[in-house]
Design a protein around this motif. Structure first.
Motif, PDB file in Angstrom:
ATOM      1  N   UNK A  99       0.834  -1.202   0.000  1.00  0.00           N
ATOM      2  CA  UNK A  99       0.000   0.000   0.000  1.00  0.00           C
ATOM      3  C   UNK A  99       0.869   1.252   0.000  1.00  0.00           C
ATOM      4  N   UNK A 100       1.902   1.255   0.832  1.00  0.00           N
ATOM      5  CA  UNK A 100       2.804   2.401   0.916  1.00  0.00           C
ATOM      6  C   UNK A 100       3.546   2.605  -0.401  1.00  0.00           C
ATOM      7  N   UNK A 101       4.033   1.529  -1.007  1.00  0.00           N
ATOM      8  CA  UNK A 101       4.760   1.626  -2.278  1.00  0.00           C
ATOM      9  C   UNK A 101       3.902   2.296  -3.338  1.00  0.00           C
ATOM     10  N   UNK A 102       2.629   1.907  -3.418  1.00  0.00           N
ATOM     11  CA  UNK A 102       1.729   2.427  -4.451  1.00  0.00           C
ATOM     12  C   UNK A 102       1.017   3.706  -4.026  1.00  0.00           C
ATOM     13  N   UNK A 103       1.207   4.138  -2.778  1.00  0.00           N
ATOM     14  CA  UNK A 103       0.549   5.344  -2.305  1.00  0.00           C
ATOM     15  C   UNK A 103      -0.956   5.181  -2.155  1.00  0.00           C
ATOM     16  N   UNK A 104      -1.405   3.949  -1.959  1.00  0.00           N
ATOM     17  CA  UNK A 104      -2.835   3.665  -1.840  1.00  0.00           C
ATOM     18  C   UNK A 104      -3.275   3.895  -0.402  1.00  0.00           C
ATOM     19  N   UNK A 121      -3.149   3.844  -6.816  1.00  0.00           N
ATOM     20  CA  UNK A 121      -3.839   4.956  -6.179  1.00  0.00           C
ATOM     21  C   UNK A 121      -4.620   5.644  -7.302  1.00  0.00           C
ATOM     22  N   UNK A 122      -5.912   5.922  -7.137  1.00  0.00           N
ATOM     23  CA  UNK A 122      -6.706   6.496  -8.233  1.00  0.00           C
ATOM     24  C   UNK A 122      -6.144   7.792  -8.813  1.00  0.00           C
ATOM     25  N   UNK A 123      -5.619   8.697  -7.969  1.00  0.00           N
ATOM     26  CA  UNK A 123      -5.059   9.947  -8.487  1.00  0.00           C
ATOM     27  C   UNK A 123      -3.785   9.700  -9.293  1.00  0.00           C
ATOM     28  N   UNK A 124      -2.941   8.797  -8.813  1.00  0.00           N
ATOM     29  CA  UNK A 124      -1.714   8.462  -9.552  1.00  0.00           C
ATOM     30  C   UNK A 124      -2.068   7.822 -10.896  1.00  0.00           C
ATOM     31  N   UNK A 125      -3.112   6.990 -10.911  1.00  0.00           N
ATOM     32  CA  UNK A 125      -3.543   6.379 -12.170  1.00  0.00           C
ATOM     33  C   UNK A 125      -4.010   7.442 -13.151  1.00  0.00           C
ATOM     34  N   UNK A 126      -4.765   8.417 -12.694  1.00  0.00           N
ATOM     35  CA  UNK A 126      -5.232   9.484 -13.587  1.00  0.00           C
ATOM     36  C   UNK A 126      -4.060  10.211 -14.229  1.00  0.00           C
TER      37      UNK A 126
END
Length: 164
Positions: A99-104, A121-126
């Motif tokens: 979770x920490x690695x992906x910022x989720x 993380x939804x914002x990182x995906x955007x």
């Protein structure tokens, strides 16, 4: 083997549990666990079926596989993988370090990638999607250009690409 398609955003609860989209569970074909590891290319979590990981393992047995590539995959993917059980509601518990690695934090975006999927993380995906679309436009990439390139490579291979 089915394909993981589409993007879904699901809530992550305080225990780190998140529901795997039902269509993704369908691709898993009744398997009750999946494999996750930190992506080699993005701040995201890669996920696949156990069967897919078995296929990757077999590919690494190819004697033409360069030793440095085999070592990289064995160390980062196999060494960094975790088996996650799906509970009866189709949820998994994502490890805290993943979770920490992906910022989720509160939400997780599941992104189908054919035989695998990623969790972002939804914002990182955007932001990643916007950058990918910009690169696609800059390089004039479209489905028709991909098919044309693939067909030309296949045609070249069948028209005497080998030694005679």
């Amino acid at each position: 083997m089915g394909l993981f398609l589409s993007t879904y955003v699901n809530k992550v609860d305080k225990k780190g549990r998140v529901s795997v989209p039902s269509s993704f569970r369908g691709v898993l074909g009744g398997q009750t666990e999946l494999i996750v590891f930190r992506s080699l290319q993005a701040n995201a979590i890669d996920a696949c079926s156990v069967d897919y990981m078995d296929r990757l393992s077999e590919a690494l047995d190819n004697p033409n596989m360069p030793d440095d590539m085999r070592d990289l995959i064995e160390t980062t993917v196999f060494g960094g993988s975790v088996r996650l059980a799906l509970d009866p509601e189709g949820r998994i518990v994502l490890p805290e370090n993943f979770l920490a690695f992906a910022g989720i934090t509160e939400g997780a975006a599941f992104v189908g990638r054919r035989h695998t999927f990623q969790i972002w993380d939804p914002d990182a995906l955007s932001a990643h999607e916007a950058a990918s679309r910009d690169r696609s436009r800059a390089q004039n990439i479209s489905l028709s250009t991909i098919l044309a390139r693939t067909n030309s490579v296949l045609a070249a291979g069948s028209n005497g690409g080998g030694a005679q």
